[in-house]
Design a protein around this motif. Sequence first.
Motif, PDB file in Angstrom:
ATOM      1  N   PHE A 195       0.766  -1.132  -0.160  1.00  0.00           N
ATOM      2  CA  PHE A 195       0.015  -0.049   0.024  1.00  0.00           C
ATOM      3  C   PHE A 195       0.801   1.306   0.054  1.00  0.00           C
ATOM      4  N   THR A 196       1.830   1.399   0.740  1.00  0.00           N
ATOM      5  CA  THR A 196       2.489   2.419   1.035  1.00  0.00           C
ATOM      6  C   THR A 196       3.555   2.778  -0.164  1.00  0.00           C
ATOM      7  N   ALA A 197       4.025   1.737  -0.967  1.00  0.00           N
ATOM      8  CA  ALA A 197       4.648   2.059  -2.174  1.00  0.00           C
ATOM      9  C   ALA A 197       3.622   2.788  -3.186  1.00  0.00           C
ATOM     10  N   ILE A 198       2.404   2.673  -3.265  1.00  0.00           N
ATOM     11  CA  ILE A 198       1.303   3.325  -4.065  1.00  0.00           C
ATOM     12  C   ILE A 198       1.196   4.694  -3.511  1.00  0.00           C
ATOM     13  N   THR A 199       0.851   4.800  -2.347  1.00  0.00           N
ATOM     14  CA  THR A 199       0.590   6.136  -1.647  1.00  0.00           C
ATOM     15  C   THR A 199       1.638   6.941  -1.477  1.00  0.00           C
ATOM     16  N   SER A 200       2.936   6.512  -1.509  1.00  0.00           N
ATOM     17  CA  SER A 200       4.112   7.463  -1.406  1.00  0.00           C
ATOM     18  C   SER A 200       4.627   7.814  -2.612  1.00  0.00           C
ATOM     19  N   GLY A 201       3.989   7.001  -3.854  1.00  0.00           N
ATOM     20  CA  GLY A 201       4.420   6.922  -5.057  1.00  0.00           C
ATOM     21  C   GLY A 201       3.803   8.089  -5.823  1.00  0.00           C
ATOM     22  N   GLY A 202       2.897   8.764  -5.199  1.00  0.00           N
ATOM     23  CA  GLY A 202       2.064   9.778  -6.100  1.00  0.00           C
ATOM     24  C   GLY A 202       0.652   9.331  -6.667  1.00  0.00           C
ATOM     25  N   GLY A 203       0.534   8.028  -6.557  1.00  0.00           N
ATOM     26  CA  GLY A 203      -0.704   7.678  -6.996  1.00  0.00           C
ATOM     27  C   GLY A 203      -1.279   7.710  -8.507  1.00  0.00           C
ATOM     28  N   SER A 204      -0.243   7.837  -9.358  1.00  0.00           N
ATOM     29  CA  SER A 204      -0.366   7.874 -10.688  1.00  0.00           C
ATOM     30  C   SER A 204      -1.517   6.971 -11.258  1.00  0.00           C
ATOM     31  N   GLY A 205      -2.419   7.357 -12.015  1.00  0.00           N
ATOM     32  CA  GLY A 205      -3.473   6.668 -12.566  1.00  0.00           C
ATOM     33  C   GLY A 205      -4.490   6.219 -11.912  1.00  0.00           C
ATOM     34  N   ILE A 206      -4.384   6.558 -10.444  1.00  0.00           N
ATOM     35  CA  ILE A 206      -5.432   6.461  -9.572  1.00  0.00           C
ATOM     36  C   ILE A 206      -5.968   7.675  -8.993  1.00  0.00           C
ATOM     37  N   LEU A 207      -5.143   8.822  -8.583  1.00  0.00           N
ATOM     38  CA  LEU A 207      -5.521  10.008  -8.244  1.00  0.00           C
ATOM     39  C   LEU A 207      -5.925  11.066  -9.238  1.00  0.00           C
ATOM     40  N   PRO A 208      -6.989  12.071  -8.995  1.00  0.00           N
ATOM     41  CA  PRO A 208      -6.984  12.935 -10.033  1.00  0.00           C
ATOM     42  C   PRO A 208      -5.804  13.860  -9.504  1.00  0.00           C
ATOM     43  N   ALA A 209      -5.712  14.980 -10.841  1.00  0.00           N
ATOM     44  CA  ALA A 209      -4.554  15.668 -10.689  1.00  0.00           C
ATOM     45  C   ALA A 209      -4.685  16.844  -9.650  1.00  0.00           C
ATOM     46  N   GLU A 210      -5.742  17.053  -9.181  1.00  0.00           N
ATOM     47  CA  GLU A 210      -5.916  18.223  -8.154  1.00  0.00           C
ATOM     48  C   GLU A 210      -5.557  17.729  -6.636  1.00  0.00           C
ATOM     49  N   GLU A 248     -21.628  13.699  -7.088  1.00  0.00           N
ATOM     50  CA  GLU A 248     -22.987  13.825  -6.551  1.00  0.00           C
ATOM     51  C   GLU A 248     -23.488  14.730  -5.754  1.00  0.00           C
ATOM     52  N   LEU A 249     -22.698  15.453  -4.986  1.00  0.00           N
ATOM     53  CA  LEU A 249     -22.771  16.459  -4.011  1.00  0.00           C
ATOM     54  C   LEU A 249     -22.403  17.738  -4.512  1.00  0.00           C
ATOM     55  N   GLY A 250     -22.229  17.713  -6.007  1.00  0.00           N
ATOM     56  CA  GLY A 250     -22.110  19.104  -6.619  1.00  0.00           C
ATOM     57  C   GLY A 250     -20.930  19.467  -6.308  1.00  0.00           C
ATOM     58  N   ALA A 251     -19.784  19.120  -5.526  1.00  0.00           N
ATOM     59  CA  ALA A 251     -18.288  19.842  -5.497  1.00  0.00           C
ATOM     60  C   ALA A 251     -17.997  20.376  -6.759  1.00  0.00           C
ATOM     61  N   PRO A 252     -17.265  21.700  -6.598  1.00  0.00           N
ATOM     62  CA  PRO A 252     -16.676  22.283  -7.636  1.00  0.00           C
ATOM     63  C   PRO A 252     -15.511  21.328  -8.309  1.00  0.00           C
ATOM     64  N   SER A 253     -15.123  21.586  -9.479  1.00  0.00           N
ATOM     65  CA  SER A 253     -13.989  20.847  -9.858  1.00  0.00           C
ATOM     66  C   SER A 253     -12.634  21.205  -9.718  1.00  0.00           C
ATOM     67  N   GLY A 254     -11.507  20.758 -10.145  1.00  0.00           N
ATOM     68  CA  GLY A 254     -10.160  20.967 -10.196  1.00  0.00           C
ATOM     69  C   GLY A 254      -9.545  21.466  -8.515  1.00  0.00           C
ATOM     70  N   ASP A 255      -8.789  22.547  -8.546  1.00  0.00           N
ATOM     71  CA  ASP A 255      -8.225  22.795  -7.331  1.00  0.00           C
ATOM     72  C   ASP A 255      -9.152  23.270  -6.249  1.00  0.00           C
ATOM     73  N   ALA A 346     -20.937  20.772   4.253  1.00  0.00           N
ATOM     74  CA  ALA A 346     -20.854  22.052   4.858  1.00  0.00           C
ATOM     75  C   ALA A 346     -19.571  22.790   4.474  1.00  0.00           C
ATOM     76  N   ALA A 347     -18.679  22.113   4.018  1.00  0.00           N
ATOM     77  CA  ALA A 347     -17.616  23.074   3.247  1.00  0.00           C
ATOM     78  C   ALA A 347     -18.051  23.670   1.836  1.00  0.00           C
ATOM     79  N   ILE A 348     -18.958  22.978   1.201  1.00  0.00           N
ATOM     80  CA  ILE A 348     -19.347  23.514   0.001  1.00  0.00           C
ATOM     81  C   ILE A 348     -20.313  24.515   0.201  1.00  0.00           C
ATOM     82  N   SER A 349     -21.231  24.503   1.138  1.00  0.00           N
ATOM     83  CA  SER A 349     -21.989  25.829   1.397  1.00  0.00           C
ATOM     84  C   SER A 349     -22.086  25.920   2.960  1.00  0.00           C
ATOM     85  N   PRO A 350     -21.150  26.561   3.572  1.00  0.00           N
ATOM     86  CA  PRO A 350     -21.137  27.033   4.999  1.00  0.00           C
ATOM     87  C   PRO A 350     -22.134  27.792   5.567  1.00  0.00           C
ATOM     88  N   GLU A 351     -22.632  27.626   6.730  1.00  0.00           N
ATOM     89  CA  GLU A 351     -23.636  28.556   7.132  1.00  0.00           C
ATOM     90  C   GLU A 351     -23.124  30.025   7.150  1.00  0.00           C
TER      91      GLU A 351
END
Length: 392
Positions: A195-210, A248-255, A346-351
């Motif tokens: 697992f750590t070989a993947i998580t410490s290696g940047g997750g190429s092909g698994i994680l999104p760029a952001e 599904e939650l309508g979170a903005p994209s990218g950074d 909550a983070a998408i739409s704070p009070e």
Amino acid sequence: MADEFEEFFSEGTQWVNGTGTPAPEPAPETAQSRRELRRRRERRRRNGMMKIVAVVATVAIVAVGAVFAYRAILSWREARLSGGVSDVQDYAGPGSGEAVFTVESGQGAQEIGENLVDAGIVKSVGAFTSAVTAADATLYPGTYTLKLQMRSVDVVKILSDPSQAGGFLEVRPGERLSDVIAAAVQVSGLAEDEFTAITSGGGSGILPAEAGGSFEGWLEPGTYDVQNRTAEEILRQMVDARIAKLDELGAPSGDERERILKIASIAEAEVNRDDYYGKVARVIENRLTQGMNLGMDTSLAYGLGTTAAKITDADIADASNPYNLHQNPGLPPTPISNPGDSAIKAAISPEEGDWMYFVTVDLETGETKFVATEDEFWQIRDEYKNNNENAN
């Protein structure tokens, strides 16, 4: 009908005698004859009502019979599935031998009960589903070690206890990446290095760029089948589930999506009640707008690999820790946990509010107070100290 004919001929017909001449007019209708006509009409009305009642009663009897027939068919079906003659048959227990049984994700009580009957673990589907309903139980996916010929209530107790499930990984809201990997190693039997070989290696092909190469925050809470899967497959299904949930939650994209996860992860770590997440998110946004350091102990604790209760004054003074938000401005370099749906919403739409500070004044109940000024902050800080001293 006979009464109607009689009434017609008595009232509207002129009789003639044998010579063809009209017969003498009948005597005028007496009060007694009028009463008799009324009685006849009343009898006809009563007869009509009785016919209606009879029809309604017949329909009701047919409907009730249909219901009982339907229930009888269901009972017969259950008996066929359970191999018995009644849908409430159950073993006396406690059972014997050993039976390994797997509950797959998405299966309901009926399907699970049928599989238990086939495996010889419970005697009837009806007894099992009744036990599930009586206990208001949630059945968790996983592989369980059971016995043959068990009582249904005993089986339900085991299948509703996720701690007894094997082969399935449960990721809880607020858990750190390190916690998830430790659990995945234990459940899957794979080595931690895989697992750590993947998580410490940047997750190429698994994680999104952001994500910036960090898995923290990108593992969706839930239950995952990790049997006969590689470390990469296990991590990929959690990341894919996270991306799908953010969409599904309508979170903005990218950074901006990574920013949302950072705020949500802090809110998840700072308070333990859904109704506070939106206020914590607002405090974070207000402080960032004012150019004020966030000063969140939970972020510092994450950077130290410890808990907020264990940080020291020296830790707070150490600006070299990039997760030390007492000394460093802005958000942490990465999320500090894997937040759940409520914190993300909550983070998408704070009070809306002008809060700048918050303190959990009662550690037992989790009661947290939010204020706008520094003077108010010291007041609720004193309240926290008094409650903590009284608790000790």
